[in-house]
Design a protein around this motif. Structure first.
Motif, short mmCIF file in Angstrom:
data_model
loop_
_atom_site.label_atom_id
_atom_site.label_comp_id
_atom_site.label_asym_id
_atom_site.label_seq_id
_atom_site.Cartn_x
_atom_site.Cartn_y
_atom_site.Cartn_z
N THR A 2 31.45 -52.44 34.89
CA THR A 2 31.70 -51.22 34.86
C THR A 2 30.61 -50.56 35.16
O THR A 2 29.52 -50.97 35.22
CB THR A 2 32.34 -51.05 33.35
OG1 THR A 2 30.76 -51.27 32.53
CG2 THR A 2 33.22 -51.91 32.82
N GLN A 3 30.69 -49.22 35.44
CA GLN A 3 29.80 -48.14 35.84
C GLN A 3 28.83 -48.33 34.68
O GLN A 3 27.68 -48.22 34.80
CB GLN A 3 30.34 -46.91 35.98
CG GLN A 3 29.36 -45.97 36.46
CD GLN A 3 29.71 -44.53 36.84
OE1 GLN A 3 30.90 -44.23 36.88
NE2 GLN A 3 28.81 -43.61 36.82
N GLU A 4 29.16 -48.09 33.47
CA GLU A 4 28.41 -47.97 32.25
C GLU A 4 27.43 -49.44 32.32
O GLU A 4 26.08 -49.36 32.08
CB GLU A 4 28.99 -47.94 31.27
CG GLU A 4 29.79 -46.52 30.70
CD GLU A 4 31.01 -46.50 31.46
OE1 GLU A 4 31.72 -47.60 31.96
OE2 GLU A 4 31.87 -45.40 31.78
N GLU A 5 27.86 -50.50 32.52
CA GLU A 5 27.16 -51.75 32.44
C GLU A 5 26.13 -51.46 33.65
O GLU A 5 24.97 -52.03 33.48
CB GLU A 5 28.02 -52.90 32.68
CG GLU A 5 28.98 -53.14 31.49
CD GLU A 5 29.99 -54.20 31.78
OE1 GLU A 5 30.61 -54.93 31.01
OE2 GLU A 5 30.48 -54.55 33.16
N ALA A 6 26.42 -51.17 34.83
CA ALA A 6 25.62 -51.24 36.17
C ALA A 6 24.36 -50.11 35.71
O ALA A 6 23.33 -50.44 36.15
CB ALA A 6 26.51 -50.73 37.16
N ASP A 7 24.87 -49.03 35.03
CA ASP A 7 23.83 -47.77 34.75
C ASP A 7 22.89 -48.39 33.63
O ASP A 7 21.62 -48.03 33.84
CB ASP A 7 24.35 -46.59 34.18
CG ASP A 7 25.27 -45.82 35.43
OD1 ASP A 7 25.13 -45.87 36.35
OD2 ASP A 7 25.78 -45.00 34.92
N ALA A 8 23.55 -49.17 32.64
CA ALA A 8 22.36 -49.62 31.66
C ALA A 8 21.48 -50.74 32.39
O ALA A 8 20.40 -50.49 32.08
CB ALA A 8 23.13 -50.40 30.70
N TRP A 9 21.97 -51.69 33.14
CA TRP A 9 21.07 -52.44 33.93
C TRP A 9 20.24 -51.84 34.82
O TRP A 9 18.85 -52.32 34.92
CB TRP A 9 22.08 -53.34 34.58
CG TRP A 9 21.27 -54.58 35.53
CD1 TRP A 9 20.40 -55.20 35.31
CD2 TRP A 9 21.18 -54.47 37.05
NE1 TRP A 9 19.75 -55.87 36.17
CE2 TRP A 9 20.20 -55.45 37.39
CE3 TRP A 9 21.93 -53.90 38.03
CZ2 TRP A 9 20.33 -56.00 38.76
CZ3 TRP A 9 21.86 -54.03 39.47
CH2 TRP A 9 21.00 -55.36 39.67
N LEU A 10 20.47 -50.79 35.56
CA LEU A 10 19.67 -50.00 36.41
C LEU A 10 18.45 -49.22 35.68
O LEU A 10 17.39 -49.20 35.87
CB LEU A 10 20.40 -48.99 37.25
CG LEU A 10 21.39 -49.94 38.36
CD1 LEU A 10 21.95 -48.76 38.99
CD2 LEU A 10 20.32 -50.51 39.40
N GLU A 50 18.31 -59.84 34.09
CA GLU A 50 19.35 -60.22 35.13
C GLU A 50 20.36 -59.03 35.13
O GLU A 50 20.62 -58.56 34.15
CB GLU A 50 19.66 -61.55 34.38
CG GLU A 50 18.89 -62.74 34.56
CD GLU A 50 18.66 -62.92 35.82
OE1 GLU A 50 19.38 -62.95 36.76
OE2 GLU A 50 17.40 -63.24 36.30
N PRO A 51 21.21 -59.07 36.30
CA PRO A 51 22.34 -58.35 36.27
C PRO A 51 23.47 -58.60 35.40
O PRO A 51 23.08 -59.79 34.70
CB PRO A 51 22.77 -58.40 37.94
CG PRO A 51 22.24 -59.72 38.09
CD PRO A 51 21.05 -59.88 37.27
N PRO A 52 24.21 -57.44 35.03
CA PRO A 52 25.33 -58.07 34.11
C PRO A 52 26.00 -58.98 34.63
O PRO A 52 26.33 -59.07 35.68
CB PRO A 52 26.22 -56.54 33.86
CG PRO A 52 25.49 -55.63 34.86
CD PRO A 52 24.00 -56.13 35.40
N ALA A 53 26.82 -59.66 33.88
CA ALA A 53 27.91 -60.78 33.98
C ALA A 53 29.28 -60.06 34.71
O ALA A 53 29.60 -58.91 34.02
CB ALA A 53 28.08 -61.68 33.05
N CYS A 54 29.84 -60.38 35.78
CA CYS A 54 30.95 -59.97 36.08
C CYS A 54 32.15 -60.33 35.28
O CYS A 54 31.94 -61.51 34.70
CB CYS A 54 31.26 -60.39 37.62
SG CYS A 54 30.09 -59.69 38.68
N HIS A 55 33.08 -59.72 35.19
CA HIS A 55 34.23 -59.98 34.22
C HIS A 55 35.57 -59.47 34.83
O HIS A 55 35.43 -58.74 35.76
CB HIS A 55 34.09 -59.60 32.67
CG HIS A 55 33.89 -57.98 32.76
ND1 HIS A 55 34.69 -57.22 32.72
CD2 HIS A 55 32.62 -57.41 32.64
CE1 HIS A 55 33.92 -55.82 32.64
NE2 HIS A 55 32.63 -56.12 32.38
N VAL A 56 36.63 -59.94 34.34
CA VAL A 56 38.03 -59.42 34.78
C VAL A 56 38.63 -58.27 34.22
O VAL A 56 38.21 -57.97 32.94
CB VAL A 56 39.11 -60.66 34.80
CG1 VAL A 56 40.50 -60.10 35.43
CG2 VAL A 56 38.53 -61.83 35.55
#
Length: 96
Positions: free
Chosen positions: A72-80, A90-96
């Motif tokens: 999600t955008q939130e997961e990506a933003d938190a990682w960045l 590590e980057p967040p894990a992908c999910h369905v």
């Protein structure tokens, strides 16, 4: 070793463009031939990189459509944000 064969190519330019090339070549102490070859080489390199980027985007979209894996955008933003803060995460894990 194979010899590289360069063949002439004709390009029709309006007078204003030709004058601009002439002035730039003179100011750079280069020939107009060199300047035009350099411009063409740089254009081709830039466009090839752009096309590769576009093809990677298409491939990523097709992979997403096939698998549904995403973050999600939130997961990506938190990682960045963590990376920006200097954390080596590590980057967040992908999910369905």
């Amino acid at each position: 070793m194979t010899a590289i064969v360069a063949r002439p190519v004709s390009v029709k330019l309006d007078q204003e463009t030709r004058g601009r090339i002439d002035r730039l070549a003179t100011s750079r102490r280069r020939t107009t031939h060199w300047l035009m070859r350099e411009a063409i080489q740089q254009y081709i390199e830039r466009e090839e990189k752009l096309e590769a980027y576009r093809q990677n985007g298409i491939a990523a979209w097709e992979a997403y459509q096939a698998s549904g894996l995403h973050v999600t955008q939130e997961e990506a933003d938190a990682w960045l944000a963590k990376l920006e803060a200097g954390e080596d995460v590590e980057p967040p894990a992908c999910h369905v």
